[in-house]
Design an enzyme around this catalytic site. Structure first.
Site, mmCIF file in Angstrom:
data_model
loop_
_atom_site.group_PDB
_atom_site.id
_atom_site.type_symbol
_atom_site.label_atom_id
_atom_site.label_comp_id
_atom_site.label_asym_id
_atom_site.label_seq_id
_atom_site.Cartn_x
_atom_site.Cartn_y
_atom_site.Cartn_z
ATOM 1 N N ARG A 57 86.260 -32.670 53.436
ATOM 2 C CA ARG A 57 86.683 -33.873 54.135
ATOM 3 C C ARG A 57 86.296 -33.771 55.610
ATOM 4 O O ARG A 57 86.210 -32.688 56.169
ATOM 5 C CB ARG A 57 88.210 -34.059 54.031
ATOM 6 C CG ARG A 57 88.650 -34.631 52.692
ATOM 7 C CD ARG A 57 90.151 -34.820 52.617
ATOM 8 N NE ARG A 57 90.834 -33.548 52.567
ATOM 9 C CZ ARG A 57 91.435 -32.954 53.594
ATOM 10 N NH1 ARG A 57 91.459 -33.552 54.786
ATOM 11 N NH2 ARG A 57 92.015 -31.787 53.465
ATOM 12 N N TYR B 278 81.443 -36.530 48.972
ATOM 13 C CA TYR B 278 82.386 -35.454 48.665
ATOM 14 C C TYR B 278 83.812 -35.958 48.391
ATOM 15 O O TYR B 278 84.329 -36.803 49.126
ATOM 16 C CB TYR B 278 82.433 -34.426 49.824
ATOM 17 C CG TYR B 278 83.533 -33.448 49.573
ATOM 18 C CD1 TYR B 278 83.333 -32.414 48.649
ATOM 19 C CD2 TYR B 278 84.793 -33.604 50.117
ATOM 20 C CE1 TYR B 278 84.373 -31.568 48.313
ATOM 21 C CE2 TYR B 278 85.840 -32.762 49.793
ATOM 22 C CZ TYR B 278 85.621 -31.747 48.884
ATOM 23 O OH TYR B 278 86.643 -30.920 48.529
ATOM 24 N N LYS C 210 92.957 -39.336 48.460
ATOM 25 C CA LYS C 210 93.620 -39.258 49.756
ATOM 26 C C LYS C 210 93.635 -40.621 50.469
ATOM 27 O O LYS C 210 94.610 -40.965 51.131
ATOM 28 C CB LYS C 210 92.955 -38.198 50.631
ATOM 29 C CG LYS C 210 93.006 -36.789 50.015
ATOM 30 C CD LYS C 210 94.409 -36.288 49.842
ATOM 31 C CE LYS C 210 94.594 -35.090 48.943
ATOM 32 N NZ LYS C 210 94.058 -33.834 49.299
ATOM 33 N N HIS D 286 102.025 -35.601 50.172
ATOM 34 C CA HIS D 286 101.018 -34.611 49.765
ATOM 35 C C HIS D 286 101.748 -33.457 49.076
ATOM 36 O O HIS D 286 101.847 -32.362 49.622
ATOM 37 C CB HIS D 286 100.285 -34.143 51.030
ATOM 38 C CG HIS D 286 99.042 -33.364 50.768
ATOM 39 N ND1 HIS D 286 98.513 -32.475 51.679
ATOM 40 C CD2 HIS D 286 98.214 -33.329 49.705
ATOM 41 C CE1 HIS D 286 97.417 -31.937 51.190
ATOM 42 N NE2 HIS D 286 97.211 -32.423 49.997
ATOM 43 N N SER E 38 96.148 -28.595 52.225
ATOM 44 C CA SER E 38 95.047 -28.389 51.282
ATOM 45 C C SER E 38 94.685 -26.911 51.214
ATOM 46 O O SER E 38 94.683 -26.213 52.230
ATOM 47 C CB SER E 38 93.812 -29.166 51.738
ATOM 48 O OG SER E 38 94.091 -30.543 51.775
ATOM 49 N N CYS F 3 96.230 -24.314 49.925
ATOM 50 C CA CYS F 3 97.295 -23.324 50.137
ATOM 51 C C CYS F 3 98.005 -22.992 48.832
ATOM 52 O O CYS F 3 99.140 -22.513 48.842
ATOM 53 C CB CYS F 3 98.308 -23.822 51.161
ATOM 54 S SG CYS F 3 97.688 -23.755 52.848
ATOM 55 N N ASP G 180 98.995 -32.397 43.581
ATOM 56 C CA ASP G 180 98.512 -32.768 44.919
ATOM 57 C C ASP G 180 99.266 -33.922 45.567
ATOM 58 O O ASP G 180 99.492 -33.898 46.765
ATOM 59 C CB ASP G 180 97.024 -33.116 44.836
ATOM 60 C CG ASP G 180 96.336 -33.135 46.191
ATOM 61 O OD1 ASP G 180 96.668 -32.293 47.039
ATOM 62 O OD2 ASP G 180 95.474 -34.006 46.407
ATOM 63 N N ARG H 122 84.970 -27.028 43.928
ATOM 64 C CA ARG H 122 86.074 -27.679 43.217
ATOM 65 C C ARG H 122 85.780 -27.854 41.730
ATOM 66 O O ARG H 122 84.626 -27.903 41.321
ATOM 67 C CB ARG H 122 86.286 -29.074 43.815
ATOM 68 C CG ARG H 122 86.668 -29.079 45.286
ATOM 69 C CD ARG H 122 88.135 -29.098 45.468
ATOM 70 N NE ARG H 122 88.545 -28.841 46.850
ATOM 71 C CZ ARG H 122 89.807 -29.001 47.258
ATOM 72 N NH1 ARG H 122 90.738 -29.417 46.429
ATOM 73 N NH2 ARG H 122 90.135 -28.716 48.500
#
Ligand code: SAT
Ligand code: MN
Length: 580
Positions: free
Chosen positions: A69, A197, A206, A226, A248, A250, A275, A364
């Site tokens: 991002r 992406y 998001k 989130h 993100s 973690c 998420d 990913r």
């Protein structure tokens, strides 16, 4: 085509502006999917992986300059700059639209324009919301098919309801100087140009489910967060649901799919989401939550047999891998996968550990949630799941204890608002710097954080039975730089304490910063951890906390008069606890 006139008109106007060769309304059916996979293979955007070991799996390699991002190119375009707040980049809506108009003009020539109706959340849930993404990327279409309920059923809901979020996306020419992710929350609209992406291009995620939805949620009295959602089932068969916010990369996906350690016979963790969480007060005075997504877009590196066996189990068929390495027999490979050897790195070069990791740190997988062995049957329930506890967590090497419970809802909001974390590879920029990331929403809150904190405080007052709020930190390091807490499946021990606290059980001691597990309250059966480490993980360094409070105050003061007074009152209460 549809009987929704506003949608037809918008599609026609976008086609006129972008001039695609062809316009296609996406149905979401299997034939269409096969055809799109073929299109992607023909263009080289998809590389077929070993179909014997990984049927239905494909590899996509991004442009090396387009792998995360881009927060500095992401804007919230409200009429007043103050409404976007210092937490967002702001552009005046007229100026933003003009800029984007210039970029989109003629950009789809020679390409197909796909119209993707999608629903965020179970198709028949009153908590769900629909959107339509227009894109020139077939890679986006196949990802949206896994990540959302898309196609015909979503279009039918849009036709019933009328309203939808508009998302316009083009990969453009992937020039980072011509890349913008613009949000117009007042018009429920997103425009994204120049990136293919994940979070920049899969607009349901998001852009819609957090930035636009958080704005709507404030107006309508709910929360778009989130957060992962998981259910913990005890040996008596009772399940309690937890919503937990972490920045993100973690470990949200790992936590959501945790398998309890051997010393927890009869316990089970159910995955609702990894998420994003939409929560609304129910008639019973509790918060009810849905996962608006239908799939996982998880970080591949570090996903292995010890860290997340459930994820590995769901990735051997019908998954998309983005920017991972490949083995000699064409299987996907990443650091931490636990077996095999890479021969090719994420850029398609011959693998050389001196030159590059095999997988990009932010590589990913995309996979349907239905493939997760622990996917909760309640994840599809239209009314959602009742939340028993909320957890905030950051990546902090020092100071912040393994777990603490807030003294009240307002104190919990302060814990969320003062969250900080070391940055990760999920966004471009320096990795490992501590930055304030309230509620893990720094890159995703679609309006002024000060108003967001007020919204959280007000919502707590409206709910008869607000869930208790906790803060956790799995990432403490000792002087030698080693992690002090084993993490992964052992986090179950903290989850158990959290659930027991939410039921009024389990021992806790009052400390200046909140309630911490009293001695022996945290179950350490079967865990090898020396008592000194454990007590260090649960210690409160009062001097260091006073310094931290100064930084939190300074951070909150950055929001000026709009920052809610109640947070400062809480902050001063904690300070008084520390000095007394
Ligand atoms: O790129 S995404 O925003 O979808 C993933 C993440 O950063 O959490
Ligand atoms: Mn995320």
């Amino acid at each position: 085509m549809t009987n929704n006139q506003a949608l037809n008109e918008w599609v026609a106007s976008v086609a006129e502006l972008t001039r695609p060769d062809d316009v296609r309304w996406v149905s979401g059916d299997d034939d269409e999917h096969r055809e799109l996979v073929q299109v992607l293979m023909d263009s080289g955007d998809f590389i077929e992986l070993n179909q014997e070991t990984h049927p239905g799996c494909y590899l996509h390699r991004s442009d090396p300059g387009d792998v995360a991002r881009v927060e500095h190119l992401t804007f919230v375009c409200t009429s007043e700059a103050e409404d976007a707040g210092p937490n967002n980049n702001w552009m005046e809506p007229g100026q933003a639209r003009e800029k984007m108009h210039g970029l989109f003009e003629g950009c789809m020539q020679g390409r197909t324009m796909y119209v993707i109706p999608y629903c965020m959340g179970p198709i028949d849930s009153p908590l769900s919301r629909c959107g339509v993404e227009i894109t020139d990327s077939p890679y986006v279409v196949v990802n949206m098919r896994l990540m959302t309920r898309m196609g015909q059923p979503a279009l039918a809901r849009i036709e019933r309801e009328g309203g939808f979020v508009r998302g316009l996306h083009s990969t453009g020419d992937l020039d980072p100087d011509r890349r913008y992710i613009m949000h117009f929350p007042e018009d429920l609209e997103i425009q994204s140009f120049g990136s293919g992406y994940g979070g920049n291009a899969l607009l349901g995620k998001k852009c819609h489910a957090l930035r636009i939805a958080s704005y709507q949620a404030r107006d309508e009295g709910w929360l778009a967060e989130h957060m992962l959602i998981l259910g913990v089932e005890n040996p008596q068969g009772e399940t309690h649901y937890i919503a937990a916010a972490f920045p993100s990369a973690c470990g949200k996906t790992n936590l959501a799919m945790l398998i309890p350690p051997e010393s927890y016979p009869g316990w089970k963790v159910w995955t609702v989401g990894d998420d994003i969480c939409w929560m609304r007060p129910g008639d019973d005075g509790r918060l009810w939550a849905i996962n608006p997504e239908a799939g996982f877009f998880g970080v591949a590196p570090g996903t292995g047999p010890k860290t997340n066996p459930n994820a590995l189990a769901m990735l051997d068929h019908d998954a998309i891998f983005t920017n991972v390495g490949v083995t000699a027999d064409n299987q996907p490979w990443w650091e931490g996968i636990g077996s095999g050897q890479p021969v090719t790195d994420w850029q398609g070069r011959s693998y050389d550990p001196e030159v590059s990791k095999a997988a990009h740190p932010n590589s990913r997988f995309t996979v349907s949630a239905k493939q997760c062995p622990t996917y909760s049957p309640q994840a599809e329930a239209p009314r959602g799941v009742p939340i028993s506890a909320i957890i905030f967590g950051g990546r902090r090497q020092h100071l912040v204890p393994l777990v603490q419970q807030s003294d009240s809802w307002a104190h919990g909001v302060l814990l969320g608002a003062s969250m900080a974390s070391e940055t990760t590879a999920a966004a471009t920029g320096e990795v490992g710097v501590v930055r304030r990331d309230p509620m893990a929403m720094k890159p995703f809150c679609g309006y002024n954080y000060a108003d967001y904190f007020s919204h959280w405080l007000e919502l707590g007052e409206q709910i008869a039975n607000p869930p208790p709020i906790f803060h956790v930190n799995w990432f403490r390091k000792d002087a030698a730089g080693n992690f002090m807490w084993p993490g992964f499946c052992e986090n179950m021990r903290v989850l158990e304490w959290v659930i027991q606290r939410s039921q009024g059980a389990a021992g806790a001691k009052d400390t200046p910063i909140g309630k911490l597990p009293s001695e022996h309250a945290l179950n350490t059966d079967g865990l090898e951890i020396d008592p000194q480490t454990l007590s260090a993980l649960l210690a409160v360094d009062e001097q260091a906390w006073l310094a931290e409070l100064d930084q939190i105050r300074e951070y909150l003061e950055g929001y000026g008069d709009r920052a809610p007074q109640a947070l400062f009152t809480e902050l001063e209460r904690v300070r008084a606890n520390l000095v007394n």
